[in-house]
Each structure stands twice: as structure tokens, then as C-alpha cells.
Enzyme design. Structure first.
Site: not given
Length: 292
Positions: A131-132, A135, A206
Site C-alpha cells: 500500500h505504501e 503511494h 487511499e
């Protein structure tokens, strides 16, 4: 769709800054002042945002020898995503959370807390890291820095004008100056509108990062399990840090309806999990049962 929504919200936020400057300072001089102010502050946030965010949470850099499992996991996911290896940090707190920062993939950092490493099994840690890294790949860390700076510039202008109105008694010396009622309404509602737009951008990014993590790991359910655990943990033990950097975190621990969601930096955990479960069906992935 999420990318289009983000661009539209950024354009709306930029337009709000120019409009606020135009009405509060007066005419095109005010608008140009707002643009210059945003440009200067954006440059600073672009260059220093990673150092500021890491310092805000007391993150400590770790090497391969200090955290081999974590380091290997980040390296594997970065290679899979075609990204340079980011710097790896651990935040010394039992609060369970994570974030990514940096102006571009070549200057990125990924940070996880000790609490997260303690409560999540390896596949869920991998989901959070994916997930990070999503980003980072989407340059969301830069987007968040820009939106925070523009919103901050709007609030700064409104605050300065409110001080001026207070000391001048809200009068104007000539008919060509700003309308006092218009100034008052702008001072009251412009920062609120900027905050709402900023939160909307954060929530949109997100969802995109969750989807990117699902694609990267091929295991949406692991991230869904992680989000549920992190949400439960954050409500018991929220992370201590500067609220301005809350949009960077994977979880803010706040849920609510209507106004609660309007001012939340993240979508509800329930909505994120539901979206990940839809992605699991699309990917046809098989993983262990969801943890409630």
C-alpha cells in the site's frame, strides 16, 4: 477514475486559493500574491516534506542488518513494482501504523511502527508495505504535500485578513476595496472549504493505494485483514504526532457518518475492506479467511 477525481479536486483547491487571494487582498494583485505564496511554500514542502514527516513521528532509519525481514520485504515489493529501493524507517511506538513520504520514487522513504510489526503476521505486513509503495509509485506523497501547502496558504491568508479586520474595525477606506461582508464570509468559510477538499483528495488516494497493493501482492484479503486489525488498534492506541501529517498514515482510527466522514483524512475501514473484497473476486485470488 480516482486519478481524474484527484486532478479535479487539486484544480478546485488551486482555484479556491486564487479566489481567496483575489477577494481578501483585492483584485489581481491579490490573486498574483496568492499564486506566488503557493509557489514558494510548495517548493519548500516538495523538497523538505520527507524530512519533516519522518521527524514528526520520530522515525529512525534501519539497515538490512537491523531489520532483515522488513528490509527484504520492502526490497522484494520494490523490485516487483519497478521502484528504486526506498529508505526504511521504524517508528518507536506501540501504536500500529505506517506511512510513506518523499518527493519522488528516487527520494522515498517507508516507515512502519513497532506496534504494527508486533500485531500483524508477515502477509499482512506485506500488504501494508505494498500500500505504501503504491503511494510512492503514484507520487501521492507529493500530492499530499502540495494539497497541505495550498490549504495552509488559504488558512494563512484568511487568518491574516481576520487580524486586519479586527484591528481596523472591518472598515474600508474606498469603494474599490474588498467588501467587508464578503471578506468576513471568505475568512469564515474558505479555510473550511479548503480542508474539506484536502480531505477528499486524501480519501481518494487511499482507495487507489489499496487497489495498487492488491495488484502488487495478488492478495487483497491480507491487506483487508491488516486494515481491520490496524483500525481496532488505532482506536485503542492512536499514534502521537503532528495532525498535519495524518493524511500520510495508512490508518487514522476515526470512523463516523456524514460530517465525521466529511472531515476524515481516510475512507471508512468498512468501505476500504468492501472494495478490497471486490478486488479479490476480480483477481480470483485465494487466501486465508478474513479476520473480523
Amino acid at each position: 477514475m480516482n486519478q481524474t477525481k484527484t486532478v479535479a479536486l487539486l484544480a478546485l483547491l488551486s482555484g479556491l486559493l486564487i479566489s481567496v487571494s483575489y477577494f481578501l487582498i483585492g483584485g489581481w494583485t491579490g490573486a498574483i500574491t496568492g499564486v506566488v505564496l503557493a509557489a514558494v511554500t510548495n517548493l519548500g514542502s516538495w523538497y523538505y516534506s520527507d524530512r519533516i514527516a519522518l521527524a514528526a513521528y520520530g522515525a529512525q532509519a534501519v539497515s538490512y542488518n537491523q531489520a532483515p525481514e522488513l528490509y527484504q520485504m520492502v526490497q522484494k515489493l520494490s523490485d516487483r513494482a519497478g521502484l528504486p529501493m526506498p529508505a526504511v524507517y521504524i517508528v518507536p511506538t506501540q501504536s500500529a501504523n505506517a506511512f510513506a513520504t518523499g518527493r519522488d520514487p528516487e527520494h522515498a522513504a517507508v516507515a512502519v511502527t513497532e506496534g504494527l510489526l508486533n500485531i500483524l503476521p508477515p502477509d499482512e505486513v506485506e500488504g501494508v508495505l505494498a500500500h505504501e509503495l503504491s503511494h510512492v509509485a503514484n507520487r501521492d506523497t507529493l500530492t499530499q504535500a502540495v494539497t497541505a501547502t495550498i490549504a495552509g496558504a488559504i488558512s494563512f491568508l484568511a487568518q491574516m485578513v481576520s487580524y486586519g479586520m479586527w484591528f481596523s474595525g472591518g472598515s474600508r477606506d474606498n469603494d474599490n476595496g474588498p467588501n467587508p461582508l464578503g471578506m468576513l464570509l471568505t475568512v469564515m468559510f474558505a479555510p473550511l472549504a479548503a480542508t474539506i477538499i484536502q480531505m477528499g483528495i486524501s480519501r481518494t488516494r487511499e482507495f487507489s493505494a489499496d487497489a495498487g497493493a492488491a495488484q502488487l501482492t495478488g492478495n487483497p484479503r491480507a491487506l483487508a485483514n491488516a486494515l481491520q486489525r490496524l483500525s481496532n488498534s488505532a482506536k485503542r492506541l492512536p499514534i502521537d504526532g503532528n495532525p498535519a501529517f495524518e493524511p500520510l498514515l495508512i490508518m487514522n482510527g476515526f470512523s463516523g457518518q456524514f460530517l465525521g466522514n466529511l472531515f476524515s483524512t481516510h475512507p471508512s475501514t468498512e468501505a476500504r475492506i468492501e472494495n478490497l473484497m471486490r478486488l479479490e473476486q476480480e483477481l480470483g485470488s485465494q487466501s486465508r479467511p478474513f479476520v473480523s
